[in-house]
Design an enzyme around this catalytic site. Structure first.
Site, short mmCIF file in Angstrom:
data_model
loop_
_atom_site.label_atom_id
_atom_site.label_comp_id
_atom_site.label_asym_id
_atom_site.label_seq_id
_atom_site.Cartn_x
_atom_site.Cartn_y
_atom_site.Cartn_z
N PRO A 12 -17.47 -56.42 19.89
CG PRO A 12 -18.95 -57.03 21.28
CD PRO A 12 -18.50 -57.15 19.82
CG ASN A 13 -16.06 -55.16 25.53
OD1 ASN A 13 -16.10 -53.96 25.88
ND2 ASN A 13 -17.21 -55.99 25.69
NE ARG A 20 -9.11 -51.69 32.23
CZ ARG A 20 -8.38 -50.84 31.82
NH1 ARG A 20 -7.15 -50.80 31.42
NH2 ARG A 20 -8.74 -49.50 31.92
CE1 TYR A 25 -10.48 -63.14 25.28
CE2 TYR A 25 -10.65 -61.60 27.09
CZ TYR A 25 -11.04 -62.30 26.07
OH TYR A 25 -12.48 -62.73 26.58
CG ASN A 76 -12.88 -62.21 17.97
OD1 ASN A 76 -13.92 -62.60 18.52
ND2 ASN A 76 -11.68 -62.07 18.41
CB ALA A 79 -20.06 -60.80 24.03
CG HIS A 82 -20.96 -66.32 23.15
ND1 HIS A 82 -20.37 -67.38 22.72
CD2 HIS A 82 -19.91 -65.45 23.44
CE1 HIS A 82 -19.05 -67.26 22.86
NE2 HIS A 82 -18.81 -66.27 23.36
CG ASP A 89 -30.81 -64.23 10.67
OD1 ASP A 89 -30.70 -65.33 10.59
OD2 ASP A 89 -31.93 -63.59 11.23
CD GLU A 100 -17.63 -68.51 15.50
OE1 GLU A 100 -18.52 -69.09 15.00
OE2 GLU A 100 -17.44 -68.68 16.78
CG HIS A 102 -13.89 -66.98 19.10
ND1 HIS A 102 -14.50 -65.87 19.36
CD2 HIS A 102 -14.63 -67.92 18.46
CE1 HIS A 102 -15.60 -65.96 19.10
NE2 HIS A 102 -15.83 -67.24 18.37
CB SER A 104 -9.92 -67.45 24.51
OG SER A 104 -11.06 -66.86 24.30
NE ARG A 109 -12.63 -67.24 28.32
CZ ARG A 109 -12.80 -65.88 27.99
NH1 ARG A 109 -12.55 -65.61 26.61
NH2 ARG A 109 -12.98 -64.90 28.75
NE ARG A 113 -16.17 -65.93 28.30
CZ ARG A 113 -16.37 -64.83 28.12
NH1 ARG A 113 -16.78 -64.18 26.91
NH2 ARG A 113 -16.44 -64.07 29.32
O1 CA2 Z 1 -11.69 -65.19 22.63
C1 CA2 Z 1 -11.97 -64.37 21.89
O2 CA2 Z 1 -11.75 -63.77 20.94
C2 CA2 Z 1 -13.56 -63.70 22.14
O3 CA2 Z 1 -14.18 -63.60 21.21
C3 CA2 Z 1 -13.24 -62.50 23.00
C4 CA2 Z 1 -14.66 -61.78 23.46
C5 CA2 Z 1 -15.46 -62.97 24.41
O4 CA2 Z 1 -16.68 -62.46 24.68
C6 CA2 Z 1 -15.65 -64.10 23.69
O5 CA2 Z 1 -16.36 -65.00 24.25
C7 CA2 Z 1 -14.40 -64.69 22.94
C8 CA2 Z 1 -14.44 -60.70 24.48
C9 CA2 Z 1 -13.57 -59.63 23.74
C10 CA2 Z 1 -12.99 -58.77 24.86
O6 CA2 Z 1 -11.57 -58.71 24.81
C11 CA2 Z 1 -11.27 -57.85 25.70
C12 CA2 Z 1 -9.72 -57.81 25.70
C13 CA2 Z 1 -9.08 -56.96 26.84
C14 CA2 Z 1 -9.86 -56.74 27.92
C15 CA2 Z 1 -11.07 -56.72 27.88
C16 CA2 Z 1 -11.96 -57.42 26.90
#
Ligand code: CA2
Length: 151
Positions: A12-13, A20, A25, A76, A79, A82, A89, A100, A102, A104, A109, A113
């Site tokens: 997601p996202n 953003r 990121y 990846n 969220a 977590h 599973d 896995e 990421h 960041s 953080r 996370r």
């Molecule tokens: O660091 C990563 O790759 C994460 O998987 C990114 C997730 C975050 O929830 C994990 O804790 C770490 C969030 C992805 C959302 O990415 C965005 C990118 C630009 C703007 C908004 C969200």
């Protein structure tokens, strides 16, 4: 090397990448990440299937599909990393080499996370290197696939 692709799955996202929260990121878009992954995999004689979804159920269905169609998984899960026992599973059931990923460093953080529910279901975790995390995961998968190491 396997004739099957590595599935590179994004949760997601991650479709918002480069648009953003650039301070967290970076400015690379997910389309750019896909291109870097494809080139990096090709240099190692591998193909990739690169996907993104905002749905937990779809991610799980793709992991089920990977069991037969992929030689390994880089994920990846955003969220869902977590929160999702279901993803843990599914990765266990896939019985494939899996990494896995990421962008960041999740340990630098917020505390929520720091815990990954999927980490026990994969061979290893790479975080904190931006787009390069994906490329390191593909490199790791190329040796895991060659030595046929599952979780
Ligand atoms: O660091 C990563 O790759 C994460 O998987 C990114 C997730 C975050 O929830 C994990 O804790 C770490 C969030 C992805 C959302 O990415 C965005 C990118 C630009 C703007 C908004 C969200």
């Amino acid at each position: 090397m396997s004739s099957k692709p590595v599935y590179v799955l994004n949760g997601p996202n991650l479709n918002m990448l480069g648009q953003r929260e650039r301070e967290v990121y970076g400015s690379t878009t997910l389309v750019d990440v896909e291109k870097h992954c494809r080139d990096h995999a090709a240099e190692r004689g591998m193909a990739i299937e690169f996907r993104q979804t905002n749905s937990e159920g779809e991610l799980i269905s793709w992991i089920h599909e990977a069991r037969d169609k992929a030689c390994g998984i880089a994920i990846n899960a955003g969220a869902y990393t977590h929160t999702s026992v279901a993803l843990h599973d599914a990765l266990k059931a896939a019985e494939l080499p899996a990494v896995e990923v990421h962008l960041s460093n999740i340990h630098k953080r917020e505390e929520f996370r720091h815990k990954s529910l999927i980490a026990p279901a994969v061979n290893g975790v790479i975080c904190g290197f931006g787009v390069h995390s994906y490329l390191l995961a593909i490199t790791a998968l190329s040796s895991l696939v060659t030595s046929n190491k599952k979780v």
